[in-house]
Design a protein around this motif. Structure first.
Motif, PDB file in Angstrom:
ATOM      1  N   THR A   1       4.778  -5.293  -5.253  1.00  0.00           N
ATOM      2  CA  THR A   1       4.256  -5.598  -3.923  1.00  0.00           C
ATOM      3  C   THR A   1       4.450  -4.369  -3.055  1.00  0.00           C
TER       4      THR A   1
ATOM      5  N   PRO B   1       2.733 -10.169  -4.402  1.00  0.00           N
ATOM      6  CA  PRO B   1       2.970 -11.068  -3.262  1.00  0.00           C
ATOM      7  C   PRO B   1       2.478 -12.477  -3.552  1.00  0.00           C
TER       8      PRO B   1
ATOM      9  N   ARG C   1      -1.601 -12.686  -0.773  1.00  0.00           N
ATOM     10  CA  ARG C   1      -2.078 -11.392  -0.272  1.00  0.00           C
ATOM     11  C   ARG C   1      -2.907 -11.557   1.003  1.00  0.00           C
TER      12      ARG C   1
ATOM     13  N   ARG D   1      -1.268  -5.131   2.548  1.00  0.00           N
ATOM     14  CA  ARG D   1      -0.504  -5.234   1.298  1.00  0.00           C
ATOM     15  C   ARG D   1      -1.337  -4.655   0.163  1.00  0.00           C
TER      16      ARG D   1
ATOM     17  N   THR E   1      -1.130  -4.025  -4.473  1.00  0.00           N
ATOM     18  CA  THR E   1      -0.424  -4.211  -5.744  1.00  0.00           C
ATOM     19  C   THR E   1      -0.876  -3.116  -6.703  1.00  0.00           C
TER      20      THR E   1
END
Length: 519
Positions: free
Chosen positions: A206, A250, A253, A285, A287
């Motif tokens: 994350t 997360p 998201r 955010r 990934t």
């Protein structure tokens, strides 16, 4: 079928706008559908690479990039002044920046500038620190100049693709088009509805990036920092932070990124308990989800940018990869629409761009692996940090990050074939890039060779032919440059006996059959 537009582009970010500009430059009608009502100000990419800078330079937009970079440097200077005012020690202007790999900074003073892969960009080499928001605004203005129909606040809701066109359904009705291109991001609606496979690796981290107002920041390390609980970055803009935690993706998201979430993550990763975030100006955010479609085209539906490939943002490759997709696809799709494309031209879009996308996915996976907060990774990171303190390693990594030396696997034995065309200074005082502003191909006759000019007859507005000398490269006799700036043919002087035939093959491969009446 009667079309409302030759091409509909879903997504009005930098990739969609760049593609739309390329199509409009080639006199192809295009509609861009963008769900946002204004330019996206969310903090995202902060720099561009060499191929992206060259693309803008070749379309006459370098001054706009230079101004955006000047403003970015002013904000960077403000960050340094704030650090000094807050009492942070050891604050100084870093050596010339050459990029980073997994947060390991590359020093520009260790770069071997004589490496031939760095030879060629011309003035475009001076531009790099350009935020994504500035890039999107510049492209939006360019699209307006070219008459692109940009429809903001309009969402693509579905489409029906047939053999003779695509019926596109939107939140404001339907329209008919010949081709649909999804430039609508990593969670692309076009990709999902068209059924493109999207294989790859699942997310394990994350990440959060934000611009914030905070106190206690003087205790944070500037630049990239690794700890036993993750990775964080502070700067180079005032209030800019980034954190990476390695305990899974997360939970949601889509949820708003709050000050509390950012503060908790920053405290956890940095170990600085007194840092306080009072206001979030912009946040996102991310990934390390890494996926790529096997083919960028399914009939009349195509993908570009994050719609075709997703990965973590480390190394700043995503925006640049998407701009490269748009430049490669634009002229090929325009040629197809206008009816002069040679057989298989549109297929070369996937053939040329997919390998670069696959490399970027591997490049970002390697960086995530090198950032993990465990002992064996720390040891490996130390070895790599020592290695990047050498000229050879810095040059290797900087070439990869900057895109210098990128090439397509094109037919031809000349060293320039498949490479980005060098920005030659010609005998009349002009530069090569200045002759690409119109988006056509360019044949440079550098040896005043009537046979070269004869081979290029009959291509009309597909190809410009220019006879000029080039004092800086007296051994180069000719150069054929595609609209996207890739060298399709080159010959030295004196050219071999096969040079005219190789030129003829390259012309037909990329620009189709010349008009018999004009040839």
């Amino acid at each position: 079928m009667n079309h409302d537009a030759d091409v509909v582009v879903a997504g009005g970010g930098p990739v969609g706008l760049m593609l739309a500009c390329e199509l409009a430059l080639a006199k192809v009608s295009v509609v861009v559908l963008e769900r946002l009502t204004d330019v996206d100000t969310t903090i995202k990419a902060g720099a561009i690479n060499s191929p992206t800078a060259e693309a803008f330079y070749r379309r006459g937009m370098l001054p706009g990039l230079a101004e955006a970079q000047r403003e970015a440097f002013e904000r960077f200077g403000s960050f340094l002044r704030q650090r000094r005012a807050a009492g942070a020690t050891g604050v100084k202007q870093p050596p010339k920046f050459a990029g980073h790999f997994a947060g390991i900074m590359l020093r520009g003073d260790l770069l071997d500038a004589s490496d031939p892969d760095f030879d060629g960009p011309g003035p475009a080499a001076e531009v790099g620190l350009v935020p994504q928001e500035a890039l999107e605004r510049l492209l939006g203005a360019r699209a307006a100049e070219l008459g692109v129909d940009l429809r903001r606040g309009v969402t693509l809701t579905g489409f029906d693709a047939g053999e003779d066109g695509v019926q596109v359904h939107t939140s404001e009705g339907s329209l008919r088009t010949g081709r649909l291109v999804g430039c609508d991001g990593g969670r692309s609606t076009v990709r999902r509805l068209a059924g493109f496979p999207f294989p790859g690796t699942a997310p394990e981290i994350t990440g959060r990036q934000a611009l914030v107002e905070m106190t206690g920041a003087d205790a944070l390390g500037a630049g990239w920092n690794w700890t036993s609980t993750g990775t964080y970055a502070h700067g180079p803009l005032p209030g800019r932070i980034l954190t990476v935690e390695f305990d899974g993706p997360p939970a949601d998201r889509e949820a708003p990124v709050t000050a509390e979430e950012l503060e908790a993550s920053l405290r956890k990763v940095s170990g600085v308990a007194d840092v306080r975030i009072h206001k979030v100006l912009s946040a996102t955010r991310f990934t390390d989800n890494a996926r790529q479609v096997p083919d960028y085209r399914a009939g009349r539906v195509l993908l570009a940018g994050d719609a075709a490939h997703v990965h973590s943002p480390f190394g700043g490759q995503g925006l640049n990869l998407g701009i490269g997709d748009a430049m490669n696809l634009g002229w090929k799709l325009a040629a197809t629409v206008r009816g002069w494309a040679p057989e298989g031209l549109l297929d070369t879009y996937t053939a040329e761009r997919h390998p670069l996308g696959a490399w970027v996915l591997e490049w970002t996976r390697a960086q995530v692996a090198l950032m993990r907060p465990e002992s064996h990774t720390r040891a490996l990171r130390g070895v790599l940090a020592e290695l990047t303190g050498t000229v050879d390693a810095t040059t290797f990594f900087a070439k990869k990050i900057s895109g210098a030396g990128q090439r397509y696997d094109l037919p031809g034995s000349h060293p320039l074939t498949g490479r980005s065309a060098p920005d030659l200074v010609l005998s009349d005082g002009t530069r090569l890039a200045g002759h690409l502003h119109g988006g056509q191909g360019l044949l440079l006759d550098l040896a005043d060779d009537g046979e070269v000019r004869k081979r290029a007859a009959g291509y009309g507005d597909r190809l410009r032919v220019l006879t000029a000398g080039c004092p800086e490269r007296p051994g180069l006799a000719g150069l054929l440059v595609r609209p996207d700036g890739a060298t399709a043919w080159a010959a030295d002087s004196p050219g071999g006996p096969d040079a005219p035939d190789e030129l003829d093959a390259a012309l037909r491969r990329w620009f189709g059959t010349p008009d018999a009446a004009a040839a």
